[in-house]
Design a protein around this motif. Sequence first.
Motif, PDB file in Angstrom:
ATOM      1  N   GLU A  96       0.861  -1.181   0.000  1.00  0.00           N
ATOM      2  CA  GLU A  96       0.000   0.000   0.000  1.00  0.00           C
ATOM      3  C   GLU A  96       0.893   1.224   0.000  1.00  0.00           C
TER       4      GLU A  96
ATOM      5  N   HIS B 221      -7.427   6.097  -2.392  1.00  0.00           N
ATOM      6  CA  HIS B 221      -8.207   6.988  -1.525  1.00  0.00           C
ATOM      7  C   HIS B 221      -7.334   8.073  -0.939  1.00  0.00           C
TER       8      HIS B 221
ATOM      9  N   GLU C 136      -3.304   7.359  -1.228  1.00  0.00           N
ATOM     10  CA  GLU C 136      -2.767   5.992  -1.206  1.00  0.00           C
ATOM     11  C   GLU C 136      -3.188   5.250  -2.465  1.00  0.00           C
TER      12      GLU C 136
END
Length: 726
Positions: free
Chosen positions: A223, A292, A301
Amino acid sequence: MSGSAARLKAIDAVVGYQAPLERFSPTEAPGEIFGQNVFSKAVMQTRLPKPIFTSLLATIEHSKPLDPAVADVVASAMKDWAIERGATHYAHVFYPLTGLTAEKHDSFLEPDASGASMAEFAGKTLLQGEPDASSFPNGGLRDTFEARGYTGWDVTSPAYILENPHGNTLCIPTVFVSWTGEALDHKTPLLRSQQAMNVHAQRILRLFGHEDPAAVVSFAGAEQEYFLIDRSFYFARPDLLSSGRTLFGAHPPKGQEFDDHYFGAIPERVLGFMLDAERELFKLGIPAKTRHNEVAPGQFEIAPVFEKANLASDHQQLLMVTMRRVAQRHGMEVLFHEKPFAGVNGSGKHVNFSIGNAGQGNLLNPGDNPHDNAQFLVFCAAVIRAVHRHGGLLRASVASSSNDHRLGANEAPPAIMSIFLGDQLADVFDQIANGGATSSKERGTLVLGVDTIPDLPADAGDRNRTSPFAFTGNRFEFRAPGASQSIAGPMMVINTILAESLDVIAGKLEAAVAAGTEFNVAVQSVLAEIMAAHGSVVFNGDGYSPGWHTEAAERGLLNLPTCLEALPQFDTDEARTLFSTYGVLNERELASRYEVALEQYALSVSVEARSTLEVATTALLPAAIRYQSELVANATGLKALGYEHDPTSLDAVSNGVLELQKALAGLRAALAHDDEDATSFDHACYAGTTLIPKIRAVRAAVDSLEDVVADDLWPLATYQEMLVIL
Ligand code: ADP
Ligand code: MG
């Protein structure tokens, strides 16, 4: 609108920004472009003779050794495919220890007697390249007179086309080694660690009755957090240009206090960038999925779907390069630094990982029946043991000067490596440690023995954001890696320490079974033994609380808040034995990595120190002095006219100027220090313990001046401007 001329210009540029014309057609189906620029398995299947394709597939899918005889055929098919797609050049892409991506480009064209003609792209060109390696860090592995380094085709990571309006390039992911075959990159040890983990995971699977288990691989899903700022501000901030982070900047009146950015609506301009970036990533076969807003203003991210660790790692590198390129197209700059803005949330790169194979699926997935659960618990216990034994190495694998701003500070996961299991799983392991699972938190009473362990929740309902290493239902999430770093280093450490744990556990189980112990009883007792010895690494509480630091110390867990404390974890007999036993890094290779990490640390800190000195001396101090002169003139004039004069502003500025001059003198003197005989460790220590406090002192003086100097004189874009104007 206020601000100095340079700042005003930057703001004007942002306001006048024109979005680029859209590059997609609304009728385009996402499936059409996915992998469009990848020499994928599907492409190979149509372009390669069947035996060649089958042989390659065995290497890619089942980790069988590569048959060099296939190279010529593959090279020729690859070249034709690339040239059809407008490629004029090819590049061996590799991942040196700087953590960045490097490319050596060569033209397909070669001059010959009759003029230029298309060159052969032979198997040996595909298999091996020879970039001049002298300017890549090697930590002493390569003597200066032997600058050669070799790149070698990594068949498990597909070749792809890198598009450019002026011509396309065929990119071939490769390993990068010295002439002695020692690793100079991140990929080589990652591939080796993958092999080691597979060997011992398969032993466990055999014990569980899977006779000929398929190759076990590790999967990673990263991520990626990042900041976006307008390029006009970026260019107006020399500190961002040189260090990737702001070295100055007072706290804005409105920061992230309201949490109004997190998961908020994505601004249109940013969404335009994201769509464009994702489209480019899709073409490269990178499965970008979630996007988001993050906690801080200007922070976002992106998380691609997980893939085999080696591929995920290459894709992660390519993702960073692509995002940066596309952002520039949209007039923005991506900041991957772990802490671009002091006092504002930092950026990490959480690495989700699991292990699995074609036969048994995800081995970290709690199964549907008790037997599968016993197997799951064994793999899970191996992770617990690995993190407990080698928490220091995990910490060292994410150590960088930029990540020091996150870890150890009370925001990102703490620098103490502990594991979060969630209540139910922790409870099951607790009971195992105490002589066998007899009950489950949720379900009724159970009979003794591993066979009776209850169904475990497929979805760990509880989440703990403060743990550096959390079980999240069917995978672990390692939250300590920093936003700018390659995930190959952490994945290599995870694979290696897991290989060791699986090896130890397999050894114990094999011995017990050979001695006639019933298998389930053996599993039960090995699990109990592991938990008794290593269960103290499990912590389900609040990792940010000060109490945890004390408790962790009592439990004997390492707390290594800075690089200087963390990196020496690579320099222990234990580490040398571990990495060499599993064939991941020999002693020289490990030593070279330690050396390079120290050099990189010292280098980034000294760049920050020089940049701090320069910007403060040439831009910030002059601004403050100018304002001071205005105030002095004002005070003198008022006095001459017999007016009352309030010295508050002049005092504040004058004190600030004095503070800044003192701090600058300190920094200048510290930078003048030069010790030729010092080792890399000495240099790093000097950077960490002498330079960093001096940098901080300059910043403190500057930031307090920013709050008192007239805004129209202040030369640097403010935090508010950079974070909010997009
Ligand atoms: P979070 O809720 O933690 O923010 P995200 O959806 O942003 O979750 O990211 C989760 C990441 O974990 C994705 O990259 C996803 O593909 C990855 N992931 C999911 N399952 C697995 C798995 N079994 N092994 C490795 N990674 C996984
Ligand atoms: Mg996420």
